[in-house]
Design a protein around this motif. Structure first.
Motif, PDB file in Angstrom:
ATOM      1  N   LYS A  17       5.420  -5.910   2.714  1.00 41.27           N
ATOM      2  CA  LYS A  17       4.612  -4.723   3.031  1.00 41.27           C
ATOM      3  C   LYS A  17       5.497  -3.475   3.099  1.00 41.27           C
ATOM      4  O   LYS A  17       5.094  -2.401   2.653  1.00 41.27           O
ATOM      5  CB  LYS A  17       3.874  -4.901   4.361  1.00 41.27           C
ATOM      6  N   LEU A  28       2.689  -6.330  -4.512  1.00 40.47           N
ATOM      7  CA  LEU A  28       1.563  -6.721  -3.672  1.00 40.47           C
ATOM      8  C   LEU A  28       0.230  -6.400  -4.339  1.00 40.47           C
ATOM      9  O   LEU A  28      -0.767  -7.071  -4.087  1.00 40.47           O
ATOM     10  CB  LEU A  28       1.641  -6.010  -2.319  1.00 40.47           C
ATOM     11  N   PRO A  32      -1.240 -10.121  -3.444  1.00 41.01           N
ATOM     12  CA  PRO A  32      -1.321  -9.610  -2.077  1.00 41.01           C
ATOM     13  C   PRO A  32      -1.086 -10.640  -0.977  1.00 41.01           C
ATOM     14  O   PRO A  32      -0.641 -10.279   0.114  1.00 41.01           O
ATOM     15  CB  PRO A  32      -2.744  -9.045  -1.993  1.00 41.01           C
ATOM     16  N   GLU A  33      -1.345 -11.905  -1.232  1.00 43.32           N
ATOM     17  CA  GLU A  33      -1.283 -12.916  -0.176  1.00 43.32           C
ATOM     18  C   GLU A  33       0.042 -13.667  -0.116  1.00 43.32           C
ATOM     19  O   GLU A  33       0.512 -14.029   0.953  1.00 43.32           O
ATOM     20  CB  GLU A  33      -2.417 -13.931  -0.355  1.00 43.32           C
ATOM     21  N   ASP A  54      -7.377  -0.365  -4.247  1.00 42.18           N
ATOM     22  CA  ASP A  54      -6.738  -0.417  -2.923  1.00 42.18           C
ATOM     23  C   ASP A  54      -6.539   0.988  -2.344  1.00 42.18           C
ATOM     24  O   ASP A  54      -5.428   1.363  -1.977  1.00 42.18           O
ATOM     25  CB  ASP A  54      -5.395  -1.144  -3.058  1.00 42.18           C
ATOM     26  N   ARG A  59      -3.740  -3.788   0.539  1.00 38.98           N
ATOM     27  CA  ARG A  59      -2.819  -4.687  -0.168  1.00 38.98           C
ATOM     28  C   ARG A  59      -1.408  -4.124  -0.127  1.00 38.98           C
ATOM     29  O   ARG A  59      -0.485  -4.759   0.340  1.00 38.98           O
ATOM     30  CB  ARG A  59      -3.234  -4.853  -1.633  1.00 38.98           C
ATOM     31  N   THR A  60      -1.262  -2.924  -0.668  1.00 40.04           N
ATOM     32  CA  THR A  60       0.028  -2.237  -0.701  1.00 40.04           C
ATOM     33  C   THR A  60      -0.081  -1.037   0.233  1.00 40.04           C
ATOM     34  O   THR A  60      -0.738  -0.058  -0.100  1.00 40.04           O
ATOM     35  CB  THR A  60       0.368  -1.757  -2.128  1.00 40.04           C
TER      36      THR A  60
END
Length: 196
Positions: A17, A28, A32-33, A54, A59-60
Motif C-alpha cells: 500500500k 495493486l 489488489p489482494e 479506483d 486498491r492503490t
C-alpha cells in the motif's frame, strides 16, 4: 512497520500500500489482494493499468508512491495537468539489500541510483519533488507526504483508505539524498555542433 501490522501477510500488504506495488513489481491496481509475480515479470502488463476503477484509492491508495509519481487518470484537486509533469525514469540499486529481519541500518553502502529525464527541470523533477512528493494537496491529502521518498516530519503518517480509513502513524524517512546533478541532453556542445 511492525507496530502497524501484526502478521507477515499484513506487513506485506501495508508495504504494498505504501509503494503501490508488491515486491514482485505487480501493481495493486492489477493485483489488489495478493502478489502476482507473473504480472511483475511481464513487461507488457507491469505498467499497463490506470486508476479509473479506483477513484477513492481503495486498491492503490491516493498517497502511495507510484500513484503520486504518475497519477494517471486520478482526479486531482490542484495543479491538474498531469501531462506537463511527465518524466522518463530509471533506477538501479547498488549494494546488498538490508536483511528483512533487521530494523537498523548496518552501515553498509547500499542505495539507488536514479535518473529522471524531462523536458524542463522546474516543470518536471522540481515540481514533482515539491508538490507531489512533499505535499498531499493535489489529491486532497493535506500535509501527508510520499511515504517512500519524502523527507518526513515528526509525526509523519500515511492513510490507507477503507471503511473506516486507517491512518498509519510514525512514517519515517526511508531515504537519504546524497547528491544530485542536472545535465543537458543533448549537451550544450552538441547543440552548438548541431547549429553549425
Amino acid at each position: 512497520m511492525h507496530d502497524n501490522a501484526s502478521t507477515e501477510a499484513e506487513r506485506e500488504l501495508l508495504a504494498a500500500k505504501l509503494v503501490g506495488r508488491w515486491r514482485s513489481g505487480a501493481p495493486l491496481a492489477l493485483a489488489p489482494e495478493r502478489d502476482n509475480p507473473a504480472i511483475g515479470e511481464d513487461p507488457n502488463r507491469i505498467n499497463d493499468f490506470d486508476y479509473a476503477a479506483d477513484p477513492r484509492g481503495m486498491r492503490t491508495p491516493l498517497g502511495s508512491h507510484i500513484r503520486r509519481m504518475n497519477p494517471r487518470d486520478t482526479k486531482l484537486t490542484a495543479l491538474t495537468d498531469v501531462n506537463i509533469r511527465r518524466i522518463i525514469r530509471c533506477g538501479t540499486s547498488y549494494g546488498r539489500p538490508l536483511p528483512t529481519d533487521r530494523l537498523k541500518d548496518d552501515g553498509q553502502a547500499r542505495g539507488l541510483d536514479f535518473i529522471a529525464l524531462g523536458a524542463r527541470a522546474i516543470d518536471n523533477v522540481e515540481f514533482l519533488q515539491s508538490e507531489w512528493v512533499g505535499s498531499g494537496n493535489f489529491v486532497g491529502l493535506g500535509k501527508e507526504k510520499d511515504p517512500m521518498i519524502s523527507s518526513q516530519d515528526k509525526g509523519g503518517y500515511f492513510t490507507v483508505p477503507g471503511t473506516p480509513p486507517r491512518r498509519v502513524q510514525g512514517i519515517q524517512s526511508f531515504n537519504t539524498l546524497l547528491g544530485g546533478e542536472y545535465f543537458f541532453m543533448p549537451s550544450l556542445s552538441a547543440i552548438r555542433w548541431l547549429s553549425t
